[in-house]
Design an enzyme around this catalytic site. Sequence first.
Site, short mmCIF file in Angstrom:
data_model
loop_
_atom_site.label_atom_id
_atom_site.label_comp_id
_atom_site.label_asym_id
_atom_site.label_seq_id
_atom_site.Cartn_x
_atom_site.Cartn_y
_atom_site.Cartn_z
N PRO A 31 0.92 -1.32 0.02
CA PRO A 31 -0.01 -0.01 0.02
C PRO A 31 0.95 1.27 -0.03
O PRO A 31 1.94 1.33 0.57
CB PRO A 31 -0.89 -0.09 1.47
CG PRO A 31 -0.47 -1.45 1.69
CD PRO A 31 0.52 -1.93 1.21
N LYS A 32 0.29 2.25 -0.62
CA LYS A 32 1.13 3.58 -0.80
C LYS A 32 0.55 4.47 0.61
O LYS A 32 -0.33 4.71 0.28
CB LYS A 32 0.87 4.32 -2.06
CG LYS A 32 1.76 5.57 -2.04
CD LYS A 32 1.80 6.22 -3.49
CE LYS A 32 2.47 7.46 -3.62
NZ LYS A 32 2.29 8.59 -2.63
N VAL A 33 1.32 4.19 1.66
CA VAL A 33 0.61 4.75 2.89
C VAL A 33 0.95 6.37 2.73
O VAL A 33 1.94 6.90 2.34
CB VAL A 33 1.44 4.32 4.05
CG1 VAL A 33 0.92 5.08 5.34
CG2 VAL A 33 1.40 2.67 4.15
#
Length: 562
Positions: A124-126
Amino acid sequence: MEGLIRLILIMSVLTGAASASCPVWSPLQASQEMEKLQTQLNQWDEAYYRDGESPISDEIYDRLRSRLNTWQRCYQPAAAPLQPTLSTNGKTPHPVAHTGVKKLADSPAVARWLDGKADLWVQPKVDGVAITLVYRHGRLVQLLSRGNGLKGEDWTEKAAMIEAIPKKLAGPLADSILQGELFLKRDQHVQKIMGGMNARGKVAGAMMRQANSAFLNDFGVFIWAWPDGPADFRQKLEVLDSAGFSLAKAWSKPVSTLNEISSLRNLWFASPLPFVTDGVVIRQGTEPAGKFWQPGQASWLAAWKYPPAQQIADVKGIRFTVGRTGKVAVVLELEPLQLDDKHIKRVNVGSVKRWQELDIAPGDQVMVSLAGQGIPRIDEVVWRVSLRDKPQPPLKLSNASLSCFSVSAECREQFFARLNWASSLDALDIKGVSKSTWQQLYQAFQLEHIFSWLRLGAEDLVRVKGVSPARGMQIWHQFSMARQLPFHRWLMAFGLPLPKPAINVLSDTHWRQLVSRDEASWQELPGVGAERAKKLVEFVNYPQINALALFLERQGIKGFVD
């Protein structure tokens, strides 16, 4: 959100902004508009960089900064791009540079990036603030912001307040450099529903404020890079997990195809997660040595962001539409944009009153999202230009609900709206006859009122300019079928202000029965109160309405013939 983050986000929207046409402004107005926006951006920069506060969302800031640069290219092409003021990229060098991540626009771009690559992983691209953690001899010695990728702010003192950051490490991590995301912990955050919540700005603001805050305990750490760590990515994840950085292992998934990546992206977008995200990061397990890392030059990883729930659009123009009852609606003509699978060029604001309350003029920028069933809507006005050159709405006709059954200069749009309603599914269901068809027929025959088309025969319709003979015969056939419809359908075509449940139980079978009703008898029908009953009595006794009823009688329409 430091200087590099601002720059990367600005560049990510420049492509769309550059495609927008330049505003039609005089040099004086262009100078005034640019100065106004520059002043506002400077104030926001000062609040952010000096006070650690975000008065607006990152998305709005980035778009307006991009818009200012677009205006500058339009009117001052030789000038250097205007940059955020008070931008502090920090003074402390990173032991290994932050590369940033290239953003891929769509699935074809992802497919091209994947070509020839192996050992692929998705995370995930936090959505938080990028940091560096430096451990020496088992102890945390530095916490640095990303800054410009080469140097950052030293936030080491604040590390003590962040429980998620281990202060001591043993084994392979005792002397290590880690890069990751400092983020706001969330419980069951569904990105598709909840959006970004300006989580990144909240983290950055708390880190940049001088006073320590208990809010820092709400932060988590997602480690996404261990430069010069084990060559095997799985081994990296295992070591990080055993040291307390468990999110990396939990949220790193091996993939080999575009479909697998797309499935995970869709799943995470709509699923409860412990953090805010804005897409996915695709990376190769193998990386070059840390000494070769440079800002903007990471070929081994890329981001595929989620489709935006909202977009900012330029207002190109404003027009007004008049409905069959005389209600005026305001429609904004927009610089085209894409939301989900919708290509949007215009959006309905609603009433003139709401438009006036929103105070929207051509040149303004508005936030657009999709409501239920994919209908575009205005969420807010994010920027107003100085020159408020707003068009005047059409004058409201007195007793508009009883006007424009015949055409006139002031009635043209409402008249065609009445014709369009008469041919709709809810009324006479004249298939294949749209507003443009009515306009063609009006041009050919100068229709006097909304039922004048009943006079037209097949020989008339087959010679209409722009309508083929076969199409003319189809229209005549539809008109003939409409003649046979029951009385209640013709009442709908009139626009009788009676609710559909009342129409369904109405026992009257002739127009004269309606004319003889008083307010009390109308109120016996479902959904009819005192105010509507008064309108119904007025409607059926109105001279122009009765003239139309007499015309229908002469045309032999059921329910009007004695």
